[in-house]
Design a protein around this motif. Sequence first.
Motif, PDB file in Angstrom:
ATOM      1  N   TRP A  93       3.394  15.085 -10.629  1.00 35.79           N
ATOM      2  CA  TRP A  93       3.655  15.339 -12.024  1.00 35.79           C
ATOM      3  C   TRP A  93       1.907  16.169 -13.213  1.00 35.79           C
ATOM      4  O   TRP A  93       2.288  16.746 -13.808  1.00 35.79           O
ATOM      5  N   LEU A  94       1.536  15.476 -12.803  1.00 35.47           N
ATOM      6  CA  LEU A  94       0.194  15.860 -13.552  1.00 35.47           C
ATOM      7  C   LEU A  94      -0.375  17.794 -13.054  1.00 35.47           C
ATOM      8  O   LEU A  94      -0.326  18.171 -14.183  1.00 35.47           O
ATOM      9  N   VAL A  95       0.093  17.575 -11.841  1.00 35.87           N
ATOM     10  CA  VAL A  95       0.033  19.195 -11.575  1.00 35.87           C
ATOM     11  C   VAL A  95       0.708  19.888 -12.217  1.00 35.87           C
ATOM     12  O   VAL A  95       0.419  21.254 -12.795  1.00 35.87           O
ATOM     13  N   ALA A  96       1.876  19.752 -11.619  1.00 36.29           N
ATOM     14  CA  ALA A  96       3.166  20.292 -12.271  1.00 36.29           C
ATOM     15  C   ALA A  96       2.548  20.309 -14.487  1.00 36.29           C
ATOM     16  O   ALA A  96       3.005  22.041 -14.759  1.00 36.29           O
ATOM     17  N   LYS A  97       2.347  19.202 -15.207  1.00 30.59           N
ATOM     18  CA  LYS A  97       2.110  19.819 -16.480  1.00 30.59           C
ATOM     19  C   LYS A  97       1.213  20.853 -16.473  1.00 30.59           C
ATOM     20  O   LYS A  97       0.941  22.058 -17.479  1.00 30.59           O
ATOM     21  N   VAL A  98      -0.095  20.316 -15.920  1.00 30.66           N
ATOM     22  CA  VAL A  98      -1.121  21.078 -16.030  1.00 30.66           C
ATOM     23  C   VAL A  98      -0.662  22.747 -15.617  1.00 30.66           C
ATOM     24  O   VAL A  98      -1.312  23.808 -16.293  1.00 30.66           O
ATOM     25  N   SER A  99      -0.443  22.937 -14.594  1.00 31.55           N
ATOM     26  CA  SER A  99       0.404  24.112 -14.072  1.00 31.55           C
ATOM     27  C   SER A  99       1.181  24.762 -15.250  1.00 31.55           C
ATOM     28  O   SER A  99       1.718  26.364 -15.754  1.00 31.55           O
ATOM     29  N   ALA A 100       2.350  24.371 -16.131  1.00 33.56           N
ATOM     30  CA  ALA A 100       3.213  24.487 -17.319  1.00 33.56           C
ATOM     31  C   ALA A 100       2.192  24.855 -18.165  1.00 33.56           C
ATOM     32  O   ALA A 100       2.280  26.591 -18.965  1.00 33.56           O
ATOM     33  N   TYR A 101       0.767  23.640 -18.367  1.00 31.79           N
ATOM     34  CA  TYR A 101      -0.148  24.987 -19.718  1.00 31.79           C
ATOM     35  C   TYR A 101      -0.703  26.111 -19.565  1.00 31.79           C
ATOM     36  O   TYR A 101      -0.562  26.809 -20.537  1.00 31.79           O
ATOM     37  N   LEU A 102      -1.521  25.935 -18.233  1.00 32.44           N
ATOM     38  CA  LEU A 102      -1.427  27.256 -17.858  1.00 32.44           C
ATOM     39  C   LEU A 102      -0.655  28.683 -17.851  1.00 32.44           C
ATOM     40  O   LEU A 102      -1.426  29.385 -17.908  1.00 32.44           O
ATOM     41  N   ASN A 158       0.733  -1.371  -0.027  1.00 34.55           N
ATOM     42  CA  ASN A 158       0.271  -0.399  -0.312  1.00 34.55           C
ATOM     43  C   ASN A 158       0.990   1.525   0.002  1.00 34.55           C
ATOM     44  O   ASN A 158       0.451   2.230  -0.704  1.00 34.55           O
ATOM     45  N   LEU A 159       2.081   1.327   0.308  1.00 40.31           N
ATOM     46  CA  LEU A 159       2.894   1.914   0.756  1.00 40.31           C
ATOM     47  C   LEU A 159       2.883   2.977  -0.707  1.00 40.31           C
ATOM     48  O   LEU A 159       3.544   3.282  -1.026  1.00 40.31           O
ATOM     49  N   LEU A 160       3.481   1.791  -1.041  1.00 34.25           N
ATOM     50  CA  LEU A 160       4.423   1.610  -2.535  1.00 34.25           C
ATOM     51  C   LEU A 160       3.040   2.076  -3.806  1.00 34.25           C
ATOM     52  O   LEU A 160       3.248   3.862  -4.179  1.00 34.25           O
ATOM     53  N   TYR A 161       2.100   1.982  -3.333  1.00 39.37           N
ATOM     54  CA  TYR A 161       1.027   2.623  -4.292  1.00 39.37           C
ATOM     55  C   TYR A 161       0.652   3.813  -3.691  1.00 39.37           C
ATOM     56  O   TYR A 161       0.950   4.817  -4.813  1.00 39.37           O
ATOM     57  N   LEU A 162       0.868   4.263  -2.944  1.00 43.84           N
ATOM     58  CA  LEU A 162       0.123   5.557  -2.085  1.00 43.84           C
ATOM     59  C   LEU A 162       1.546   6.367  -2.578  1.00 43.84           C
ATOM     60  O   LEU A 162       1.780   7.684  -3.510  1.00 43.84           O
ATOM     61  N   ALA A 163       3.270   6.029  -2.213  1.00 50.65           N
ATOM     62  CA  ALA A 163       3.753   7.251  -2.968  1.00 50.65           C
ATOM     63  C   ALA A 163       3.886   7.278  -5.099  1.00 50.65           C
ATOM     64  O   ALA A 163       4.648   8.223  -5.711  1.00 50.65           O
ATOM     65  N   GLY A 164       3.219   6.018  -5.391  1.00 51.76           N
ATOM     66  CA  GLY A 164       3.941   6.199  -7.199  1.00 51.76           C
ATOM     67  C   GLY A 164       2.120   6.635  -7.363  1.00 51.76           C
ATOM     68  O   GLY A 164       2.313   7.695  -8.466  1.00 51.76           O
ATOM     69  N   GLY A 165       1.341   7.199  -6.545  1.00 52.82           N
ATOM     70  CA  GLY A 165      -0.275   7.808  -6.883  1.00 52.82           C
ATOM     71  C   GLY A 165       0.806   9.518  -6.807  1.00 52.82           C
ATOM     72  O   GLY A 165      -0.097  10.388  -7.333  1.00 52.82           O
ATOM     73  N   ALA A 166       1.361   9.492  -5.488  1.00 47.27           N
ATOM     74  CA  ALA A 166       1.289  11.464  -5.256  1.00 47.27           C
ATOM     75  C   ALA A 166       2.503  11.781  -6.171  1.00 47.27           C
ATOM     76  O   ALA A 166       1.791  12.662  -6.303  1.00 47.27           O
ATOM     77  N   PHE A 167       3.062  10.302  -6.243  1.00 46.65           N
ATOM     78  CA  PHE A 167       4.255  11.165  -7.621  1.00 46.65           C
ATOM     79  C   PHE A 167       3.863  11.563  -9.453  1.00 46.65           C
ATOM     80  O   PHE A 167       3.614  12.929  -9.852  1.00 46.65           O
ATOM     81  N   ALA A 168       2.015  10.445  -9.099  1.00 45.37           N
ATOM     82  CA  ALA A 168       1.888  10.889 -10.610  1.00 45.37           C
ATOM     83  C   ALA A 168       1.061  11.945 -10.644  1.00 45.37           C
ATOM     84  O   ALA A 168       0.685  12.840 -11.545  1.00 45.37           O
ATOM     85  N   ALA A 169       0.410  12.545  -9.096  1.00 44.18           N
ATOM     86  CA  ALA A 169      -0.449  13.884  -8.737  1.00 44.18           C
ATOM     87  C   ALA A 169       0.479  14.576  -9.262  1.00 44.18           C
ATOM     88  O   ALA A 169       0.015  15.713  -9.437  1.00 44.18           O
TER      89      ALA A 169
END
Length: 175
Positions: free
Chosen positions: A26-35, A13-24
């Motif tokens: 990354w997604l926030v950085a891409k959206v903010s760069a786009y905007l 679960n810890l591994l999934y949680l860390a992977g989800g936080a990393f993906a989130a």
Amino acid sequence: MLESLAFDNNPQNLLYLAGGAFAAGWLVAKVSAYLGRRFTPSERDPRDDRIRSLNAELRIERNDKGKLSDELDGCKKELEAAKAELGRQAARTDELNEQIGKLRADLRESVKKTDELRNELSDRAEENLRSTVKLREVETELSVARASTDLMSTGVLDYDVDGDDEEAAVFKAGS
């Protein structure tokens, strides 16, 4: 349910949680760069380009100024050397002009003396010529006198004295 989320029980679960936080993230950085790109003007301000251009020209002109300053210093040194050489040449020219003046005066005196000597030589030559002519006249008179003396000594010529005290030479025939 809280127990199922416990990190101690399941490391997966810890591994999934860390992977989800990393993906989130990354997604926030891409959206903010786009905007950020969308709301930032796509063109640069022409004044910034002009400032950069002027700064580049200023650097070039400063480099050129440095080079020209070095060239100017070199030219100043050459000018000073040329002035010094010109001064030496002017002094040499003055010396040569003085020598020329002296030589011209000497030449005039020499020409004057030469003319005087020529005149004296021509006078002496003329005197010599007169002496030579007079000598020839004397030699002629002497040869005539000798011839007369020879004729008188041989008796061919006889001087008779007339009553007018003039001597007349009379040739004797047959002697």
